[in-house]
Design a protein around this motif. Structure first.
Motif, PDB file in Angstrom:
ATOM      1  N   LEU A  17       0.828  -1.201   0.000  1.00 16.10           N
ATOM      2  CA  LEU A  17       0.000   0.000   0.000  1.00 16.10           C
ATOM      3  C   LEU A  17       0.862   1.251   0.000  1.00 16.10           C
ATOM      4  CD1 LEU A  17      -2.624  -1.164   2.565  1.00 16.10           C
ATOM      5  CD2 LEU A  17      -2.853  -1.026   0.104  1.00 16.10           C
ATOM      6  N   THR A  19       2.298   4.631  -2.447  1.00 11.97           N
ATOM      7  CA  THR A  19       1.957   5.391  -3.636  1.00 11.97           C
ATOM      8  C   THR A  19       3.120   6.233  -4.113  1.00 11.97           C
ATOM      9  OG1 THR A  19       1.013   6.986  -2.160  1.00 11.97           O
ATOM     10  CG2 THR A  19      -0.510   5.556  -3.311  1.00 11.97           C
ATOM     11  N   LEU A  22       3.090   7.299  -7.511  1.00 16.43           N
ATOM     12  CA  LEU A  22       2.097   8.271  -7.930  1.00 16.43           C
ATOM     13  C   LEU A  22       2.414   9.663  -7.419  1.00 16.43           C
ATOM     14  CD1 LEU A  22      -1.145   6.262  -7.279  1.00 16.43           C
ATOM     15  CD2 LEU A  22      -0.168   6.885  -9.468  1.00 16.43           C
ATOM     16  N   ARG A 399      -0.914  14.773   0.968  1.00 15.21           N
ATOM     17  CA  ARG A 399      -0.766  13.410   1.446  1.00 15.21           C
ATOM     18  C   ARG A 399      -1.949  12.961   2.290  1.00 15.21           C
ATOM     19  NH1 ARG A 399       2.170   9.838  -1.233  1.00 15.21           N
ATOM     20  NH2 ARG A 399       4.338   9.694  -0.608  1.00 15.21           N
ATOM     21  N   TYR A 401      -5.001  13.134   1.847  1.00 11.81           N
ATOM     22  CA  TYR A 401      -6.256  13.093   1.108  1.00 11.81           C
ATOM     23  C   TYR A 401      -7.275  12.103   1.667  1.00 11.81           C
ATOM     24  CZ  TYR A 401      -9.563  12.885  -2.645  1.00 11.81           C
ATOM     25  OH  TYR A 401     -10.718  12.925  -3.366  1.00 11.81           O
ATOM     26  N   ASN A 402      -6.779  10.939   2.050  1.00 15.93           N
ATOM     27  CA  ASN A 402      -7.724   9.925   2.524  1.00 15.93           C
ATOM     28  C   ASN A 402      -8.116  10.081   3.980  1.00 15.93           C
ATOM     29  OD1 ASN A 402      -8.066   8.663   0.175  1.00 15.93           O
ATOM     30  ND2 ASN A 402      -7.451   6.631   0.890  1.00 15.93           N
TER      31      ASN A 402
ATOM     32  N   GLN B 835      -6.114   2.815  -9.100  1.00 17.92           N
ATOM     33  CA  GLN B 835      -5.973   3.812  -8.057  1.00 17.92           C
ATOM     34  C   GLN B 835      -5.877   5.233  -8.592  1.00 17.92           C
ATOM     35  OE1 GLN B 835      -2.580   3.691  -5.577  1.00 17.92           O
ATOM     36  NE2 GLN B 835      -3.591   5.147  -4.230  1.00 17.92           N
ATOM     37  N   ILE B 877      -8.424  -3.010  -2.332  1.00 18.19           N
ATOM     38  CA  ILE B 877      -8.143  -2.494  -0.987  1.00 18.19           C
ATOM     39  C   ILE B 877      -7.226  -1.277  -1.088  1.00 18.19           C
ATOM     40  CG2 ILE B 877      -7.044  -3.038   1.218  1.00 18.19           C
ATOM     41  CD1 ILE B 877      -8.117  -5.933   0.796  1.00 18.19           C
ATOM     42  N   LYS B 878      -6.321  -1.365  -2.020  1.00 22.39           N
ATOM     43  CA  LYS B 878      -5.430  -0.228  -2.236  1.00 22.39           C
ATOM     44  C   LYS B 878      -6.248   0.996  -2.682  1.00 22.39           C
ATOM     45  CE  LYS B 878      -1.339   0.988  -4.901  1.00 22.39           C
ATOM     46  NZ  LYS B 878      -0.497   0.596  -6.012  1.00 22.39           N
ATOM     47  N   LEU B 879      -7.218   0.751  -3.531  1.00 22.43           N
ATOM     48  CA  LEU B 879      -8.080   1.846  -3.974  1.00 22.43           C
ATOM     49  C   LEU B 879      -8.784   2.485  -2.784  1.00 22.43           C
ATOM     50  CD1 LEU B 879      -9.656   3.364  -6.333  1.00 22.43           C
ATOM     51  CD2 LEU B 879     -11.305   1.531  -6.194  1.00 22.43           C
ATOM     52  N   PHE B 880      -9.207   1.653  -1.852  1.00 14.55           N
ATOM     53  CA  PHE B 880      -9.873   2.172  -0.662  1.00 14.55           C
ATOM     54  C   PHE B 880      -8.919   2.939   0.245  1.00 14.55           C
ATOM     55  CE2 PHE B 880     -13.189  -1.448  -0.765  1.00 14.55           C
ATOM     56  CZ  PHE B 880     -14.139  -0.618  -1.335  1.00 14.55           C
ATOM     57  N   GLU B 881      -7.722   2.381   0.422  1.00 10.70           N
ATOM     58  CA  GLU B 881      -6.903   2.848   1.538  1.00 10.70           C
ATOM     59  C   GLU B 881      -5.762   3.789   1.181  1.00 10.70           C
ATOM     60  OE1 GLU B 881      -7.851   2.514   4.437  1.00 10.70           O
ATOM     61  OE2 GLU B 881      -9.435   1.049   4.045  1.00 10.70           O
ATOM     62  N   ALA B 882      -5.129   3.566   0.057  1.00  7.09           N
ATOM     63  CA  ALA B 882      -3.942   4.360  -0.224  1.00  7.09           C
ATOM     64  C   ALA B 882      -4.365   5.761  -0.633  1.00  7.09           C
ATOM     65  CB  ALA B 882      -3.121   3.705  -1.311  1.00  7.09           C
ATOM     66  N   PRO B 883      -3.491   6.729  -0.363  1.00  9.07           N
ATOM     67  CA  PRO B 883      -3.847   8.097  -0.729  1.00  9.07           C
ATOM     68  C   PRO B 883      -4.084   8.207  -2.234  1.00  9.07           C
ATOM     69  CG  PRO B 883      -1.770   8.018   0.467  1.00  9.07           C
ATOM     70  CD  PRO B 883      -2.178   6.615   0.217  1.00  9.07           C
ATOM     71  N   THR B 884      -5.012   9.024  -2.583  1.00  8.67           N
ATOM     72  CA  THR B 884      -5.287   9.228  -3.994  1.00  8.67           C
ATOM     73  C   THR B 884      -4.313  10.252  -4.532  1.00  8.67           C
ATOM     74  OG1 THR B 884      -7.475   9.475  -3.122  1.00  8.67           O
ATOM     75  CG2 THR B 884      -7.238   9.518  -5.519  1.00  8.67           C
TER      76      THR B 884
END
Lengths: 536, 980
Positions: A17, A19, A22, A399, A401-402, B835, B877-884
């Motif tokens: 997990l 990014t 990105l 960072r 964002y979520n 993602q 799950i990554k789509l749910f949890e990791a920052p966009t």
């Protein structure tokens, strides 16, 4: 590791997990326009060593300023070197050294042009300690010359002799000058540095010297500097074992707690970090030391430590975590309110790197209370520091964002007004990051407003303090990316839409109900596909 | 010239053709022949350059040649296809063009300078290494006309640095230039200074030297804009001494004769102010002469005249002081009662005062006055700069400034009250109060952040309200405007009853004979009606009911007073007020909706003749859209009436192809069509469809979104009729055309979403294979990040809508094209890109799609796919949890399209109507919480397939299992986690 575990590891890395790929980190510039602090540091140590206090050799009075020409005297001196009498040789050598270093009457080039280099190198092999010492001193001065000039002493075979001497001798004066010379040669360019490393034994020689000196002393200070110049620049894989053989030395040096040594070691580690060897620095286990040194009373040591930590925190999340675990966040708290602006600036830079980290790290930063300090600096400090704090805050916002609650926490501490003010600076990078941060805040706010049926406070605030006007102006900015960001913000968050209308109409579109009306029937054959319009 | 082969005869032919382009009768033919010549002869540009250099050629032909050359470069130099200009020709041009540049007259020089800039943009520094040496070698200690040409060119090459980001290539370029340019630059600077001193009595020469100096200042800024170069750091003292010399320099011979136009000396001084502002902002720690400049600029501001020619210099000077006074380390320069008072008295007050030029504008160009006054487009005006300066001083001296300015406000009001002919005093007082009361400026929502030390509401009742209560056309119109603007600015400080009380006064002022007064009244009304309180509009239809009719009558009267299409559309503020009144009144309008529509139709008819003001147009159509929305819902009668009234004018717009309006018309049509509830497509729409499917309508990029929206309405309303009339295939053709274009592919995908959603399975079966192949082919041939994401979005939408037999339909559709194709799609696109999907709804749709795929598909549990199952779950799950990542995924590409659209401003750009927009539909609306849904569905699946739980345990990364446990708890707080 068995196969299954191995596979699992690959799997894990692939979909962990994270990014990083990105999130665009702030681009690390290799090229600068402004003169750099680090250049000054190098220039200071690179210069001809003019130390003469340690010289205890009686000098015959030389009077080069009178009648005879320099070349004539040079000739005489070289004759003196070639004499069979050690005394004369010694006097000539020290005259040379004095002319070269203290008085700068003759140039390195003149020495080279008179073929004196091989003679000096020969003296390094002399049995007489003083001759060796004087020759090494002269050669260390020559090693401050140009690349071509250094090439001449290398061609004269100085490197293997230096290495061997360093390994054998216990004469600290001699060690000192050899170390100076090696440092100067290494710093000139990577090829020379490689040649030194290829001679080998660097680690063990240094270890010997270290073993002989329990207390900080001149030779150890020089050694620390020499190591820092050896680490500078890209390190080839082939040299890595040589480099890493010196790592234990660094750890011992750092424990000596001598200001100058600490200073050099910090720079040495900075160079390693800057050249993608952050993991190796971490593995040395010196991180707690480095974090402590960030508040060292000696300003130079402190600055060097800050530089070093800067380079480590620009690594990945787990590397940053090591530094965080050493308590850097509390240290930063005190540095952000330092009275020295350069310290505040460096601290902000470090913070800006940490806020590119993972969400837990950012949460930590917020809980320690660094955000409000940073926001305060964004209001009251010089441009460079404002710039760094601006990055710190904007990175954190993007960072988070979520984790809306974290963003809200940052916003509540009053970041919006200072961020909008940053839009007035003539700095395109800053404008860009601020616009991205504002975009993130507004996007989050819009989502929350839709979900929780509340109003867009931030949009309103930005509007009120003139932010939207400024962003509207950016729609005509010459920089395309800024123009686009501004366009998006205005388009999405400033548009006067009345969400009330939409929900009203939404009810009329009953997707599932609509589909039930379809009659399923098959018709034409698949050949029809060919007539689908133009070709791509 | 190095490339031979240009003979005199060829030159003569070209000269002749160029000459013919100057004659209207022969122009067209000559131009096309020149095009042919350009295409046929590779040394065409060389020949043109030769022609330009020949002094015996007619000047007009030489100039035409230079224009042609510039355009040639613009068209051909930067192209993907390098062979368009052979490299030897490119090199030859680069070899000679600087030489030519400095030897030709100024008008030609300007064109060539632009050409050099264009070439440099692509070639410098890598492929034009000696450009800087070429340029600097042309600098001449005596020939200043030549120098100006060189400097102008250098400036136009370097000035783009000002807008770029810090990057290594940029810094390398700047360093490269610095290396070669600093010394000649500095020499010329000193030389020019010497010349100005030497020829202080020669007006003509001074003018030229000043021009040079101005260019040098611009270059100074260019070279310093990104970071301070060591050269400038080392020579700071000398440079700054020169700058200082010229900011105080005066010479009667350089006084500009005009009152309005700034001369070169004023421009030089403005440029110097910009440089010192830059240094203050960025290099303050090195800029030791800053205090000296503060003193000098302060003196300059206290002695400068009020003529318009000094406006720029005054605002740049104040901008400099504003920058300094905000700095923590310098604000002490200002920290004394005397200093602050002096600043207010000598700098702020004089520049706040209404001047004769401003009065003239108020009277003779009222709309321009309004735009400058209200929209902040006046960033270089004195009032604005003075206001900014006041606010900057308040950063550190809030109390002092409030008190000092407060004293002046009292004094000015007293002067006015003693003698109303001193109305300019009151005007200044109101402006001053606004400056100290507001830390920033606000236009859209009014202010909520104000200076606590000022009570703006009390001040309103005491000093402003009486002006509004006086008869509409009495007193000074400027004070009327001030009063309305005050209300407008501080509307958020007023309570609803307070605003409601003054609202009728504003309505009254719509009947003012003064243009600015009634327009400001409309502006204030519109903004007050736009205010919100607790997430609802503050004023609703009941609040404005007593005024609605009067408001609309007056507004339409004022709008329709315009006698030409242009004057009618000039005042968009009035039209916006109409729109807002309609928005507020909603269905209350129904009794006289026909009347309003008549007015709108009449206005529409007028502006169709020449659509000159896009904002005005937009508000007209938003008004129509709002009327439709509030009156036609569930009201077939009203719908019928609207269609009857609108179709005529709309048809005329379509027939006459009023390109600006066509997209609006389609949007309103879509809105109307969607409001129909009968089972079959109404005939009138049925008749229109064939025309919509013809290519020419789709040529205009502005039409595309509107047409896609319209087709959506058709498909939504009656896809069966479309299929029966064999119109689906043309629609698929449109889809194909759209996805072939990088600019329009997103609309193609949008159309495709409508198709898979509304076309029934039987028909879709015939086409789906081909459709998917087209998408894949596009991905293969010219994949862009944006399109790849759009594709993922589409596939997810397709799965999430759960039609045609659920996720397996989609999997099967792909696999029918080629074995295991969907597996490739998963691995190549969906899993890695999931993602990156942006937007709340789109992300939710993707999540639901993945849940359906994981838990409602048989194929996914088959041997082919089962290994991918945990990977999909991990990605989800990554789509749910990791920052966009919320920034633009491919800014470059977006930009391409963005600029592309900008370039085509002659074509209509699409403007979305809020009132007529397609409601944003969440096809997964029935599932509120995707995480819970995932947990429930996984639970259900693992009941049926016990090995699912094991697969999760062994194949899913630990972090993912951890998150999954959380979802399980969310779904069922009492249950154990999956790993338990």
């Amino acid at each position: 590791m068995n196969k299954k575990q191995e596979r699992k590891k690959i799997f894990k890395n692939r979909y962990a997990l994270k990014t990083e790929e990105l999130f665009q980190m702030r681009q690390k510039l290799q090229i600068e326009i402004r003169r750099q602090d680090r250049e000054k540091f190098l220039v200071a140590r690179h210069g001809i060593c003019t130390s003469n206090t340690s010289s205890n050799i009686g000098l015959g009075e030389i009077s080069l300023h009178n009648t005879s020409s320099i070349s004539q005297q040079l000739y005489q001196l070289i004759e003196g070197l070639n004499s069979n009498c050690v005394e004369i040789q010694l006097i000539s050598l020290s005259k040379f050294r004095k002319l070269l270093s203290r008085e700068r009457i003759i140039s390195i080039q003149e020495i080279i042009d008179n073929y004196a280099i091989p003679i000096f190198v020969q003296f390094l092999l002399s049995k007489n300690v003083d001759l060796r010492y004087e020759a090494a001193w002269i050669l260390s001065n020559i090693s401050t010359g140009s690349t071509e000039q250094i090439q001449v002493i290398i061609n004269a075979g100085v490197l293997p002799i230096f290495t061997e001497l360093l390994n054998k001798t216990t004469d600290m004066r001699l060690q000192n000058h050899i170390l100076w010379a090696l440092g100067n040669i290494a710093i000139d360019n990577p090829q020379f540095r490689e040649l030194i490393l290829r001679e080998g034994n660097l680690g063990s020689s240094c270890q010997c010297i270290l073993d002989a000196n329990v207390q900080p002393c001149s030779v150890l200070r020089t050694m620390s500097w020499t190591l820092s110049s050896i680490y500078r620049g890209h390190i080839a894989d082939s040299d890595w074992s040589q480099i890493s053989s010196t790592f234990p030395i660094l750890i011992q040096l750092i424990n000596l707690k001598d200001d100058e040594i600490l200073y050099n070691v910090c720079w040495a580690l900075s160079y390693l970090g800057d050249n993608n060897h952050i993991e190796d620095v971490i593995n040395l286990g010196v991180s707690p030391h480095l974090v402590n040194l960030m508040v060292h009373v000696n300003n130079e040591v402190q600055t060097a430590a800050l530089h070093c930590v800067r380079s480590i925190v620009s690594g990945n999340d787990s590397q940053r975590q090591v530094i965080i675990d050493c308590g850097i966040l509390t240290v930063l708290k005190s540095l952000l309110v330092s009275t020295k602006s350069s310290i505040r600036k460096d601290a902000c830079f470090i913070l800006s790197q940490i806020t590119t980290g993972n969400i837990d790290q950012i949460e930590h930063v917020i809980h320690v209370g660094l955000i409000s300090l940073a926001i305060n600096l964004m209001v009251n400090s010089d441009f460079q520091t404002q710039r760094e704090t601006c990055y710190a805050i904007c990175n954190a916002i993007r960072r988070c964002y979520n984790r809306p609650e974290l963003t809200i926490c940052i916003v509540r501490q009053g970041c919006i007004q200072p961020l909008v003010n940053m839009l007035n600076y003539m700095d395109n990078d800053i404008i860009c990051v601020v616009l991205k941060a504002i975009n993130a805040i507004l996007q989050l706010e819009k989502t929350l407003a839709v979900e929780n049926n509340c109003k867009n406070q931030c949009t309103l605030l930005i509007e009120e303090i003139g932010g939207m006007d400024r962003i509207t102006e950016f729609q005509n900015h010459e920089n395309g990316e800024i123009r686009l960001l501004a366009y998006n913000i205005i388009d999405k968050y400033s548009a006067e839409e009345d969400e009330g209308y939409e929900s009203e109409l939404n009810q009329r579109f009953d997707l599932n109900g609509q589909n039930k009306q379809f009659n399923y029937q098959s018709s034409n054959s698949i050949d029809n596909v060919e007539i689908i319009g133009v070709k791509i | 010239m190095s490339v031979a082969g240009v003979n005199d005869q060829y030159l003569a032919t070209l000269a002749n053709l160029l000459k013919q382009t100057l004659e209207p009768t022969t122009r067209q033919l000559a131009e096309s022949e020149l095009f042919t010549a350009e295409a046929e002869q590779s040394n065409f540009p060389i020949a043109i350059l030769q022609l330009i250099t020949k002094e015996n050629t007619e000047p007009s032909v030489r100039f035409a040649g230079s224009l042609l050359f510039k355009n040639y470069v613009k068209r051909n130099w930067v192209r993907e296809d390098e062979s368009k200009i052979p490299s030897e020709i490119r090199n030859a041009i680069k070899e000679c063009i600087v030489d030519i540049l400095v030897s030709v007259p100024t008008n030609i020089q300007l064109q060539l300078s632009e050409a050099v800039t264009l070439i440099a943009e692509s070639d410098f520094p890598r492929d034009w290494q000696n450009l800087i040496q070429q340029l600097s070698s042309k600098l001449d200690p005596e020939d200043y006309a030549r120098n100006n040409g060189v400097l102008q060119t250098a400036h136009s090459i370097f000035k783009r640095w000002r807008h770029q980001f810090r990057t290594d290539p940029l810094f390398a370029e700047i360093n490269f230039v610095l290396e070669h340019f600093c010394t000649p630059f500095f020499q010329l600077l000193q030389n020019t200074d010497a010349k100005i001193t030497e020829h202080a009595q020669n007006k003509q020469r001074l003018q030229v030297y000043m021009q040079t100096f101005l260019l040098l200042m611009k270059l100074f800024y260019d070279l310093n804009c990104q970071d301070i170069p060591p050269f400038f750091e080392d020579n700071m003292e000398q440079c700054m001494a020169l700058l200082h010399k010229y900011i105080v320099y005066s010479n009667p011979l350089l006084e500009s004769e005009s009152e309005d136009e700034a001369g070169p000396l004023e421009k030089v001084k403005s440029s110097i102010c910009e440089i010192v502002t830059l240094y203050t902002m960025k290099y303050e720690e090195l800029f030791t002469m800053l205090p000296q400049f503060v003193e000098t600029v302060w003196f300059l501001l206290t002695t400068i005249g009020i003529e318009a020619k000094y406006d720029l210099l005054v605002s740049k000077s104040m901008a400099f002081l504003s920058t300094v006074v905000k700095l923590e380390q310098y604000h002490k320069l200002f920290n004394s009662e005397t200093a602050l008072t002096q600043f207010c008295q000598k700098i702020v007050l004089p520049n706040m005062y209404l001047r004769n030029v401003d009065e003239e504008l108020f009277e003779y160009d009222p709309i321009e006055f309004i735009r400058r006054d209200i929209e902040g487009s006046d960033s270089d005006t004195r009032r604005r700069a003075a206001s900014d300066f006041v606010r900057s001083m308040m950063t550190h001296f809030m109390k002092d400034i409030t008190r000092i300015i407060g004293t002046y406000i009292t004094q000015f009001l007293k002067q006015y009250n003693e003698n109303p002919s001193n109305w300019k005093d009151k005007d200044a007082a109101i402006y001053l109060l606004t400056s100290i009361a507001t830390p920033g400026t606000a236009t859209k929502h009014g202010l909520t952040v104000i200076n606590d030390l000022v009570n703006v509401v009390d001040w309103f009742s005491e000093n402003v309200l009486p002006d509004l209560q006086a008869p509409v056309d009495s007193g000074q119109p400027v004070l009327k405007v001030d009063a309305i603007k005050y209300l407008y600015t501080f509307r958020n400080q007023m309570s609803k009853p307070g605003l409601a009380a003054v609202f009728p006064l504003l309505v009254n002022h719509l009947s003012s004979t003064n243009y600015v007064v009634h327009t400001y009244a409309a502006i204030a009304i519109e903004r007050i009606l736009f205010m919100r309180k607790d997430n609802a509009m503050m004023f609703n239809k009941h609040d404005i009911k007593p005024y609605t009719q009067e408001l609309l009558i007056n507004l339409f009267r004022l709008i329709e007073a315009g006698t030409t299409p242009e004057t009618l559309a000039e005042n968009d503020y009035l039209m916006k007020a109409v729109m807002r009144v309609i928005f507020t009144s909603r269905d209350d309008m129904s009794p006289y909706v026909g009347e309003i529509l008549n007015h709108l139709n009449k206005i529409l008819g007028e502006i169709s003749k020449n659509p000159s003001n896009p904002r005005f147009n937009h508000y007209v159509f938003e008004s129509i859209g709002a009327l439709v929305r509030f009156n036609c819902l569930d009201n077939p009668m009203a719908l019928q009436n609207f269609e009857n009234m609108l179709f005529g004018p709309f048809q005329i717009i379509l027939q006459q192809d009023v390109v600006e309006f066509v997209p609006y018309v389609f949007q309103i049509f879509s809105q109307l069509l969607e409001l129909h509830t009968e089972a079959q497509l109404p005939d009138i729409y049925k008749g229109m469809l064939p025309a919509l499917l013809t290519p020419n309508l789709w040529e205009s990029s502005g039409n595309i979104p509107a047409l896609v929206r319209f087709l959506h309405a058709y498909l939504y309303r009656d896809s069966l009729a479309i299929i029966a009339n064999k119109q689906l295939e043309p629609i698929l053709g449109i889809f194909q055309k759209l996805i072939a274009s990088k600019a329009n592919d997103k609309y193609g995908l949008e159309l495709l979403c409508s198709i898979v959603q509304y076309v029934h399975t039987g028909t879709l079966n015939q086409y789906i294979g081909a459709i998917l192949s087209l998408l894949l082919r596009r991905l293969q041939s010219s994949r862009t990040e944006k399109f790849a994401l759009g594709f993922v979005n589409f596939v997810c939408f397709f799965i999430a809508i759960n039609l045609h037999g659920g996720p397996d339909y989609v999997v099967h559709a792909f696999d029918s094209i080629q074995e295991k194709l969907f597996l490739e799609v998963l691995n190549a696109f969906i899993i890695p890109d999931l993602q990156k999907i942006q937007g709340y709804t789109d992300r939710k749709v993707c999540a639901i799609a993945m849940i359906r795929l994981l838990t409602q598909s048989d194929l996914i549990l088959s041997e082919t796919y089962i290994n991918t199952w945990p990977v999909i779950l991990a990605a989800l799950i990554k789509l749910f949890e990791a920052p966009t990542e919320i920034e633009n995924y491919d800014a470059e590409e977006e930009l391409l399209n963005f600029d592309f659209e900008e370039d085509r401003q002659f074509q209509t750009t699409f403007a979305k109507l809020t009132t007529a927009s397609k409601p944003r539909i969440d096809p997964t609306a029935s599932i509120p919480e995707p995480k819970v849904y995932l947990a429930q569905e996984l639970h259900r699946l693992s009941q049926a397939y016990p090995n699912i739980a094991e697969m999760i345990q062994t194949r899913l990364p630990t972090e993912c299992i951890h998150y999954l446990d959380q979802y399980m708890k969310l779904a069922n707080p009492t249950q154990d986690n999956v790993s338990g």
